[in-house]
Design an enzyme around this catalytic site. Structure first.
Site, PDB file in Angstrom:
ATOM      1  N   HIS A   1      12.513  -3.137   2.243  1.00 55.63           N
ATOM      2  CA  HIS A   1      12.250  -1.815   2.620  1.00 55.63           C
ATOM      3  C   HIS A   1      13.033  -0.819   1.991  1.00 55.63           C
ATOM      4  O   HIS A   1      14.502  -1.027   2.174  1.00 55.63           O
ATOM      5  CB  HIS A   1      12.133  -1.702   4.154  1.00 55.63           C
ATOM      6  CG  HIS A   1      11.177  -2.726   4.751  1.00 55.63           C
ATOM      7  ND1 HIS A   1       9.693  -2.437   4.366  1.00 55.63           N
ATOM      8  CD2 HIS A   1      11.231  -3.999   5.315  1.00 55.63           C
ATOM      9  CE1 HIS A   1       9.150  -3.511   5.209  1.00 55.63           C
ATOM     10  NE2 HIS A   1      10.060  -4.444   5.418  1.00 55.63           N
TER      11      HIS A   1
ATOM     12  N   ASN B   1       7.863  -5.797  -0.937  1.00 58.18           N
ATOM     13  CA  ASN B   1       7.978  -4.776  -0.037  1.00 58.18           C
ATOM     14  C   ASN B   1       6.301  -4.700   0.464  1.00 58.18           C
ATOM     15  O   ASN B   1       5.459  -3.897  -0.173  1.00 58.18           O
ATOM     16  CB  ASN B   1       8.385  -3.308  -0.615  1.00 58.18           C
ATOM     17  CG  ASN B   1       8.282  -2.426   0.312  1.00 58.18           C
ATOM     18  OD1 ASN B   1       7.657  -2.381   1.591  1.00 58.18           O
ATOM     19  ND2 ASN B   1       9.059  -1.073  -0.100  1.00 58.18           N
TER      20      ASN B   1
ATOM     21  N   ARG C   1      13.280   3.943  12.674  1.00 57.26           N
ATOM     22  CA  ARG C   1      12.276   4.872  12.613  1.00 57.26           C
ATOM     23  C   ARG C   1      11.037   4.700  13.962  1.00 57.26           C
ATOM     24  O   ARG C   1      11.660   4.176  14.890  1.00 57.26           O
ATOM     25  CB  ARG C   1      11.168   4.355  11.343  1.00 57.26           C
ATOM     26  CG  ARG C   1      12.267   4.865   9.994  1.00 57.26           C
ATOM     27  CD  ARG C   1      11.591   4.639   8.789  1.00 57.26           C
ATOM     28  NE  ARG C   1      10.414   5.871   8.674  1.00 57.26           N
ATOM     29  CZ  ARG C   1       9.352   5.417   7.658  1.00 57.26           C
ATOM     30  NH1 ARG C   1       9.465   4.606   6.919  1.00 57.26           N
ATOM     31  NH2 ARG C   1       8.590   6.426   7.521  1.00 57.26           N
TER      32      ARG C   1
ATOM     33  N   HIS D   1       3.773  -4.690   9.152  1.00 57.29           N
ATOM     34  CA  HIS D   1       3.710  -4.388  10.787  1.00 57.29           C
ATOM     35  C   HIS D   1       2.469  -4.909  11.422  1.00 57.29           C
ATOM     36  O   HIS D   1       2.297  -4.883  12.458  1.00 57.29           O
ATOM     37  CB  HIS D   1       3.687  -3.087  11.179  1.00 57.29           C
ATOM     38  CG  HIS D   1       5.041  -2.143  10.369  1.00 57.29           C
ATOM     39  ND1 HIS D   1       6.467  -2.702  10.407  1.00 57.29           N
ATOM     40  CD2 HIS D   1       4.972  -1.242   9.401  1.00 57.29           C
ATOM     41  CE1 HIS D   1       7.063  -2.068   9.559  1.00 57.29           C
ATOM     42  NE2 HIS D   1       6.349  -1.089   9.049  1.00 57.29           N
TER      43      HIS D   1
ATOM     44  N   ARG E   1       5.578  10.961  -2.259  1.00 54.53           N
ATOM     45  CA  ARG E   1       5.220  10.888  -0.773  1.00 54.53           C
ATOM     46  C   ARG E   1       6.563  10.806  -0.157  1.00 54.53           C
ATOM     47  O   ARG E   1       7.583  10.183  -0.377  1.00 54.53           O
ATOM     48  CB  ARG E   1       4.635   9.416  -0.680  1.00 54.53           C
ATOM     49  CG  ARG E   1       4.556   8.833   0.472  1.00 54.53           C
ATOM     50  CD  ARG E   1       4.298   7.476   0.237  1.00 54.53           C
ATOM     51  NE  ARG E   1       4.012   6.887   1.723  1.00 54.53           N
ATOM     52  CZ  ARG E   1       4.239   5.468   2.064  1.00 54.53           C
ATOM     53  NH1 ARG E   1       4.834   4.848   1.200  1.00 54.53           N
ATOM     54  NH2 ARG E   1       4.082   5.297   3.287  1.00 54.53           N
TER      55      ARG E   1
ATOM     56  N   GLU F   1      12.075  -9.677   1.765  1.00 57.16           N
ATOM     57  CA  GLU F   1      11.453  -8.803   2.129  1.00 57.16           C
ATOM     58  C   GLU F   1      12.171  -7.455   2.126  1.00 57.16           C
ATOM     59  O   GLU F   1      13.223  -7.276   2.349  1.00 57.16           O
ATOM     60  CB  GLU F   1      11.013  -8.814   3.494  1.00 57.16           C
ATOM     61  CG  GLU F   1      10.329  -7.621   4.182  1.00 57.16           C
ATOM     62  CD  GLU F   1      10.144  -7.897   5.761  1.00 57.16           C
ATOM     63  OE1 GLU F   1      10.296  -8.830   6.387  1.00 57.16           O
ATOM     64  OE2 GLU F   1       9.918  -6.730   6.568  1.00 57.16           O
TER      65      GLU F   1
ATOM     66  N   ASP G   1       0.754 -15.471   6.419  1.00 59.11           N
ATOM     67  CA  ASP G   1       0.521 -16.871   6.430  1.00 59.11           C
ATOM     68  C   ASP G   1       0.433 -17.359   5.030  1.00 59.11           C
ATOM     69  O   ASP G   1       0.596 -18.591   4.602  1.00 59.11           O
ATOM     70  CB  ASP G   1      -1.026 -17.135   6.836  1.00 59.11           C
ATOM     71  CG  ASP G   1      -1.230 -17.111   8.435  1.00 59.11           C
ATOM     72  OD1 ASP G   1      -0.374 -17.210   8.956  1.00 59.11           O
ATOM     73  OD2 ASP G   1      -2.348 -17.038   8.853  1.00 59.11           O
TER      74      ASP G   1
ATOM     75  N   TYR H   1      11.674   8.282   1.512  1.00 57.60           N
ATOM     76  CA  TYR H   1      11.396   7.133   0.277  1.00 57.60           C
ATOM     77  C   TYR H   1      11.944   7.533  -1.154  1.00 57.60           C
ATOM     78  O   TYR H   1      12.073   6.680  -1.780  1.00 57.60           O
ATOM     79  CB  TYR H   1       9.985   6.964   0.001  1.00 57.60           C
ATOM     80  CG  TYR H   1       9.286   6.196   1.219  1.00 57.60           C
ATOM     81  CD1 TYR H   1       9.931   5.048   1.992  1.00 57.60           C
ATOM     82  CD2 TYR H   1       8.235   7.174   1.974  1.00 57.60           C
ATOM     83  CE1 TYR H   1       9.159   4.678   3.194  1.00 57.60           C
ATOM     84  CE2 TYR H   1       7.413   6.623   3.063  1.00 57.60           C
ATOM     85  CZ  TYR H   1       8.027   5.326   3.609  1.00 57.60           C
ATOM     86  OH  TYR H   1       7.514   4.755   4.690  1.00 57.60           O
TER      87      TYR H   1
ATOM     88  N   SER I   1      13.263   2.435   3.224  1.00 59.25           N
ATOM     89  CA  SER I   1      13.743   2.839   4.591  1.00 59.25           C
ATOM     90  C   SER I   1      14.475   1.913   5.617  1.00 59.25           C
ATOM     91  O   SER I   1      14.078   0.829   5.495  1.00 59.25           O
ATOM     92  CB  SER I   1      12.613   3.648   5.373  1.00 59.25           C
ATOM     93  OG  SER I   1      11.495   3.049   5.896  1.00 59.25           O
TER      94      SER I   1
ATOM     95  N   ARG J   1       7.209   0.454  13.582  1.00 62.44           N
ATOM     96  CA  ARG J   1       7.948  -0.127  12.623  1.00 62.44           C
ATOM     97  C   ARG J   1       9.014  -1.084  12.933  1.00 62.44           C
ATOM     98  O   ARG J   1       9.470  -1.724  11.941  1.00 62.44           O
ATOM     99  CB  ARG J   1       8.346   0.881  11.611  1.00 62.44           C
ATOM    100  CG  ARG J   1       7.373   1.809  10.767  1.00 62.44           C
ATOM    101  CD  ARG J   1       7.793   2.851  10.067  1.00 62.44           C
ATOM    102  NE  ARG J   1       6.981   4.095   9.943  1.00 62.44           N
ATOM    103  CZ  ARG J   1       6.025   4.260   9.070  1.00 62.44           C
ATOM    104  NH1 ARG J   1       5.586   3.271   8.422  1.00 62.44           N
ATOM    105  NH2 ARG J   1       5.462   5.545   9.310  1.00 62.44           N
TER     106      ARG J   1
ATOM    107  N   PRO K   1       0.824  -1.113   0.016  1.00 62.41           N
ATOM    108  CA  PRO K   1      -0.084   0.004  -0.147  1.00 62.41           C
ATOM    109  C   PRO K   1       0.893   1.182   0.044  1.00 62.41           C
ATOM    110  O   PRO K   1       1.953   1.318   0.656  1.00 62.41           O
ATOM    111  CB  PRO K   1      -0.773  -0.073   1.231  1.00 62.41           C
ATOM    112  CG  PRO K   1      -0.137  -1.019   2.233  1.00 62.41           C
ATOM    113  CD  PRO K   1       0.452  -2.121   1.065  1.00 62.41           C
ATOM    114  N   ASN K   2       0.325   2.537  -0.862  1.00 64.27           N
ATOM    115  CA  ASN K   2       0.946   3.694  -0.980  1.00 64.27           C
ATOM    116  C   ASN K   2       2.152   3.625  -1.607  1.00 64.27           C
ATOM    117  O   ASN K   2       2.653   4.804  -1.879  1.00 64.27           O
ATOM    118  CB  ASN K   2       1.121   4.371   0.484  1.00 64.27           C
ATOM    119  CG  ASN K   2       0.054   4.275   1.163  1.00 64.27           C
ATOM    120  OD1 ASN K   2      -1.214   5.077   0.781  1.00 64.27           O
ATOM    121  ND2 ASN K   2      -0.247   3.763   2.494  1.00 64.27           N
TER     122      ASN K   2
ATOM    123  N   ALA L   1       3.122  -0.714   4.851  1.00 62.73           N
ATOM    124  CA  ALA L   1       2.443  -0.642   6.229  1.00 62.73           C
ATOM    125  C   ALA L   1       2.236  -2.257   6.730  1.00 62.73           C
ATOM    126  O   ALA L   1       1.956  -2.484   7.728  1.00 62.73           O
ATOM    127  CB  ALA L   1       1.540   0.146   6.316  1.00 62.73           C
TER     128      ALA L   1
END
Ligand code: DQA
Length: 146
Positions: free
Chosen positions: A97, A71, A104, A77, A18, A95, A84, A23, A99, A108, A10-11, A74
């Site tokens: 990220h 990635n 942070r 977390h 943003r 995985e 699952d 980022y 940042s 997070r 998301p985002n 949000a």
């Protein structure tokens, strides 16, 4: 050639517009282009972005890729469902990220995804994706001919 699914959560469709200080300035399309370049002839890459948890779960369940670069944004977390799905899929996965999530806010610092992936790369901006795709290709035994 290995098949890799790249999932942006998301985002991340807002990248470049943003919180650029956190980022970076690059758009998701620019990052995808560089991931493709990094994989070269070793990887066939499918890109997927969604702001919806269930859609990401469906995508992981249905993919025929050999490995997943994700990635979860949000959902990193919060999402037991994505945890699952990755556990059930049981294929190499990384995985990502942009940042450093551990530098942070405290909320997070916990990743529900980390225990079910092969490894995590966090904090290198766009390079997190490039390092991740390289690691995934190595794990999957892919080779570049270009
Ligand atoms: C992120 C870190 C997450 O905490 C955040 O919610 C994101 C992006 C990153 O790439 O640094 O949306 O996954």
């Amino acid at each position: 050639m290995v098949k890799i699914l790249v999932v942006h959560g998301p985002n991340l469709d807002l990248l470049g517009k943003r919180e650029n200080d956190v980022y970076g300035n690059e758009t998701i399309d620019a990052i995808n282009r560089d991931i493709k370049k990094e994989a070269g002839s070793a990887g066939e890459i499918e890109f997927y972005q969604s702001n919806h948890e269930g859609d990401i779960v469906d995508k992981i369940n249905q993919t025929r890729a050999d490995g997943i670069l994700i990635n979860p944004a949000a959902y990193t977390h919060t999402s037991v469902a994505i945890h699952d799905a990755l556990r059930a899929k049981n294929i190499p996965s990384v995985e990502i990220h942009l940042s450093n999530i551990y530098a942070r806010e405290e909320f997070r610092h916990k990743s529900l995804i980390a225990p079910v992936v092969t490894g995590q790369i966090s904090g290198f901006g766009k390079d997190s994706y490039l390092l991740g795709v390289r690691a995934l290709i190595t794990i999957l035994g892919g080779t570049r001919n270009d």
